[in-house]
Design an enzyme around this catalytic site. Structure first.
Site, PDB file in Angstrom:
ATOM      1  CB  CYS A   2       1.895  21.111  72.456  1.00  0.00           C
ATOM      2  SG  CYS A   2       2.720  21.549  73.965  1.00  0.00           S
ATOM      3  NE  ARG A  27       0.821  22.659  66.881  1.00  0.00           N
ATOM      4  CZ  ARG A  27       0.019  23.674  66.631  1.00  0.00           C
ATOM      5  NH1 ARG A  27      -0.032  24.175  65.421  1.00  0.00           N
ATOM      6  NH2 ARG A  27      -0.722  24.199  67.567  1.00  0.00           N
ATOM      7  CD1 TRP A  73       8.148  25.647  72.579  1.00  0.00           C
ATOM      8  CD2 TRP A  73       6.624  26.466  74.002  1.00  0.00           C
ATOM      9  NE1 TRP A  73       8.537  26.918  72.930  1.00  0.00           N
ATOM     10  CE2 TRP A  73       7.620  27.444  73.806  1.00  0.00           C
ATOM     11  CE3 TRP A  73       5.570  26.760  74.864  1.00  0.00           C
ATOM     12  CZ2 TRP A  73       7.599  28.692  74.417  1.00  0.00           C
ATOM     13  CZ3 TRP A  73       5.533  27.998  75.487  1.00  0.00           C
ATOM     14  CH2 TRP A  73       6.546  28.952  75.252  1.00  0.00           C
ATOM     15  CG  ASN A 100      -1.705  22.893  71.616  1.00  0.00           C
ATOM     16  OD1 ASN A 100      -2.245  23.211  70.571  1.00  0.00           O
ATOM     17  ND2 ASN A 100      -0.871  23.692  72.221  1.00  0.00           N
ATOM     18  N   GLY A 101      -1.857  23.690  74.984  1.00  0.00           N
ATOM     19  CA  GLY A 101      -2.511  24.874  75.548  1.00  0.00           C
ATOM     20  C   GLY A 101      -2.311  24.945  77.048  1.00  0.00           C
ATOM     21  CD  GLU A 480      11.206  39.349  59.877  1.00  0.00           C
ATOM     22  OE1 GLU A 480      10.670  39.712  60.944  1.00  0.00           O
ATOM     23  OE2 GLU A 480      11.264  38.150  59.529  1.00  0.00           O
ATOM     24  CE  LYS A 484      13.120  35.412  60.862  1.00  0.00           C
ATOM     25  NZ  LYS A 484      11.813  35.891  60.705  1.00  0.00           N
ATOM     26  CD  GLU A 487      13.026  33.900  64.511  1.00  0.00           C
ATOM     27  OE1 GLU A 487      12.186  33.457  65.286  1.00  0.00           O
ATOM     28  OE2 GLU A 487      12.725  34.422  63.425  1.00  0.00           O
ATOM     29  CG  HIS A 503      17.780  60.286  70.667  1.00  0.00           C
ATOM     30  ND1 HIS A 503      17.849  61.570  71.144  1.00  0.00           N
ATOM     31  CD2 HIS A 503      17.495  60.390  69.351  1.00  0.00           C
ATOM     32  CE1 HIS A 503      17.586  62.427  70.174  1.00  0.00           C
ATOM     33  NE2 HIS A 503      17.363  61.737  69.069  1.00  0.00           N
ATOM     34  CE  LYS A 602       6.229  28.506  60.428  1.00  0.00           C
ATOM     35  NZ  LYS A 602       7.161  29.641  60.410  1.00  0.00           N
TER      36      LYS A 602
HETATM   37  O1  M6R Z   1       1.632  32.889  63.185  1.00  0.00           O
HETATM   38  P1  M6R Z   1       2.039  34.313  63.466  1.00  0.00           P
HETATM   39  O2  M6R Z   1       2.436  35.057  62.234  1.00  0.00           O
HETATM   40  O3  M6R Z   1       1.041  35.061  64.269  1.00  0.00           O
HETATM   41  O4  M6R Z   1       3.339  34.175  64.351  1.00  0.00           O
HETATM   42  C1  M6R Z   1       3.864  35.321  64.961  1.00  0.00           C
HETATM   43  C2  M6R Z   1       5.209  35.053  65.583  1.00  0.00           C
HETATM   44  O5  M6R Z   1       5.140  34.037  66.535  1.00  0.00           O
HETATM   45  C3  M6R Z   1       6.259  34.658  64.545  1.00  0.00           C
HETATM   46  O6  M6R Z   1       6.352  35.613  63.534  1.00  0.00           O
HETATM   47  C4  M6R Z   1       7.624  34.502  65.219  1.00  0.00           C
HETATM   48  O7  M6R Z   1       8.087  35.740  65.654  1.00  0.00           O
HETATM   49  C5  M6R Z   1       8.612  33.822  64.295  1.00  0.00           C
HETATM   50  N1  M6R Z   1       9.506  33.035  65.064  1.00  0.00           N
HETATM   51  C6  M6R Z   1       9.390  34.786  63.476  1.00  0.00           C
HETATM   52  O8  M6R Z   1      10.360  34.181  62.703  1.00  0.00           O
END
Ligand code: M6R
Length: 607
Positions: A2, A27, A73, A100-101, A480, A484, A487, A503, A602
């Site tokens: 948010c 956000r 959000w 927010n929160g 990673e 990517k 997501e 396994h 984010k």
């Molecule tokens: O701000 P942060 O690095 O702690 O965020 C961690 C994750 O929320 C962030 O890396 C998330 O997985 C992204 N969507 C990755 O692309």
């Protein structure tokens, strides 16, 4: 999660608030709303992105010089217009809030306030804040917010306005970010600086458990008991241009391309004439020699950077190292002590689980080093040492340049600790540092091969499953790369240590399953090749990431993504680049919004 924006001043603020929301959309983007106040209260809310709200409010001028806005959000209550913010208390009360929160005791408060006659219009936890302020209000908004704030449990930031208090916005925070933007004769408040960066670089940070009262002439900071707190004005060096796409079709593409600069900036003056200096690391050489263990704690992409950190710290600094997911670690009774260095990694510096893990680690006596990209973020106030990555503003929800900047910092840190502990000899360290200095150029060259990635995306973008495999330093990169792709393209992916494939995951392989294998030159290369053969034997298609000069791999893989030759450990910073490009190319072929993937935000400020 948010985004909150508030403005109080002398200019009509509708456009300022909408622009702020657009900057904070990363956000959360389920729904958005705006409240404009000039004697009367005009509220517009819409489900969808800020563009839907913009369309709903239209282009006509509005005279209000004070207002609040929000991009959501969802946590409590579905994505429907009545759950969008700004939220009002009872009809006619004049109280409006953005939040927010999470308010953890909202159910109890809701029952209590309902019994006192308050009528609810939403399913959100946020609405109790508005009713609580209404209940506590007897002509003084600041006092009402203070009284309401004292009754709230959870972690949150909220801002409130009252129709009868023109020219005053009151906000409070506990655990979620809030920052004030300072302009002469007007004030902004927001969840993050980009919201007002087009207007000012002067900021005042709101700390936890503080209330801030913004009037056109300035902001007053109060503790929970009402005592006035002195707060200086800081100046950030970000510029508004960084928050623009600058001709790129998306922020994510721009940020992928900016990686050579992110790496170069993160190295910066830390490496000068062969000398490596890490100002910000508040440990004496003796304390570094005495370290018995390093624990990396992070979430998502930052967790993967921590995994790279674990490998290089063990390799170069010979310190037993582990890396854990912050949300898991915080509920373990992990054994740490004063000789443990905890390295908390977070792009945003605000991730709730990472913050909680840091608190826990400090309480148990560890030295906590924060690695973050955001100056003044909450993490930087809850640590013993801080090292900044200098990737610049990252707006795309999928982390790209902040990851390579984090990995770069891991290299610098491991080399610095290795030199102090005497576990890496000076000649080898010099050679490695020289190669680190060359990383921005190598990253540029790697990114320049996007044309090799495109046909691979053409061939596989309709597939519904990808497997990613890696060993040693290749494992975090496989993880990673898989994150990517899933997501931003919503394709199911699995990422595995290549040695574990037999396994279980091997059962997933079919004729034509795309399998991305990190097969860069290293001491485990031959082992990776054996795994790759096993993949081929099941008819799956190998997309290999390999080191330039390795022609033999062409016989084993359908597609090869080559990286320039460098030290094996440093290839991690390069190997991720074509995987980001591949994820991007696939997601755009599927017609998806890569900057704002569904369900994500984010900054994750809720558990
Ligand atoms: O701000 P942060 O690095 O702690 O965020 C961690 C994750 O929320 C962030 O890396 C998330 O997985 C992204 N969507 C990755 O692309």
């Amino acid at each position: 999660m948010c985004g909150i924006v508030g403005y109080v001043g002398s200019r009509p603020c509708k456009e300022l608030l909408l622009h702020g929301l657009e900057r904070l959309e990363y956000r959360g983007y389920d729904s958005a709303g705006i409240c404009l106040m000039n004697g009367q209260v005009d509220i517009v809310r819409r489900v969808g992105k800020v563009s839907a709200l913009r369309e709903a409010v239209g282009t006509s001028a509005h005279p209000a010089t004070m207002g609040l806005a929000h991009t959501r959000w969802a946590t409590h209550g579905g994505v429907i217009e009545s759950n969008a913010h700004p939220i009002e208390a009872c009809e006619g009360s004049g109280v409006t809030v953005v939040h927010n929160g999470i308010i953890e005791n909202y159910a109890t408060l809701r029952r209590e306030l309902s019994a006192a006659g308050h009528e609810y219009h939403s399913d959100t936890d946020s609405e109790v804040i508005a009713h609580l302020i209404e209940e506590c209000y007897s002509g003084d908004l600041v006092e009402a917010v203070r009284a309401a704030y004292a009754r709230l449990d959870g972690h949150f930031a909220f801002a409130a306005a009252h129709r009868e208090s023109p020219g005053v916005l009151v906000a409070a925070r506990r655990g979620c970010p809030l920052v004030v933007g300072v302009v002469e004769g007007e004030m902004f408040m927001a969840s993050a600086i980009p919201a007002f960066l087009s207007q000012t670089r002067k900021v005042q940070y709101v700390h936890d458990d503080e209330i801030v009262v913004a009037r056109p002439g300035g902001a007053t900071f109060l503790s929970g008991d009402g005592a006035v707190i002195d707060r200086g004005v800081d100046e950030v060096d970000w510029d508004e241009e960084a928050a623009e796409k600058q001709g790129y079709e998306t922020f994510m593409l721009k940020e992928i391309e900016e990686q050579p600069d992110a790496i170069a900036e993160t190295i910066g003056e830390r490496l000068y004439r062969g000398r490596l200096q890490l100002d910000g690391l508040q440990l004496s050489d003796q304390q570094i020699r005495d370290l018995s263990r390093v624990v990396f704690l992070a979430c998502g992409t930052s967790y993967h950077a921590g995994l790279v950190g674990r490998y290089v710290l063990e390799e170069w600094a010979r310190i037993p190292s582990e890396s854990d997911i912050a949300s898991e670690w915080r509920y373990r009774h992990a054994v740490i002590d004063e000789r443990t260095l905890v390295i908390a990694v977070a792009q945003s510096g605000e991730t709730i689980d990472t913050l909680a893990a840091m608190k826990e680690a400090r309480a148990r006596g560890a030295h906590v080093l924060a690695v973050t990209n955001v100056m003044g973020s909450q993490m930087t106030r809850e640590c013993d040492s801080v090292l900044y990555t200098r990737a610049g503003l990252e707006i795309g929800v999928a982390a790209t340049k902040t990851f390579t900047a984090q990995v770069t910092l891991m290299y610098l840190l491991a080399l610095r600790l290795g030199l102090i502990r005497g576990t890496i000899d000076a000649t080898r360290a010099r050679a490695l540092l020289e190669q680190v200095r060359g990383l921005p150029d190598l990253a540029r060259r790697t990114l320049g091969r996007r044309h090799v990635v495109e046909p691979i995306a053409d061939r596989y973008f309709r597939n519904e499953f990808f497997l990613y495999l890696g060993r040693n330093m290749g494992l975090p990169i496989a993880l990673e790369g898989a994150l990517k792709l899933k997501e931003i393209s919503y394709i199911a992916t699995d990422a595995y240590a290549a040695g574990e494939m037999k396994h279980g995951p091997i059962a997933l392989l079919e004729e034509g399953t795309p399998v991305v294998v990190i097969a860069t030159d290293s001491h485990v290369y031959e082992k990776v090749v054996s795994n790759l053969e096993e993949v081929r034997a099941r008819g799956a298609h190998v997309i290999a990431v390999a080191t330039e000069g390795n022609e033999a791999i062409r016989e084993l893989a359908e597609h090869v993504l080559y990286l320039p030759r460098t030290e094996p450990e440093l290839q991690a910073a390069l190997a991720v680049l074509p995987l980001q490009q591949l994820a991007y190319a696939i997601a755009t072929r599927r017609g998806l919004d890569v900057d704002k993937p569904r369900n994500l935000a984010k900054t994750v400020t809720v558990e």
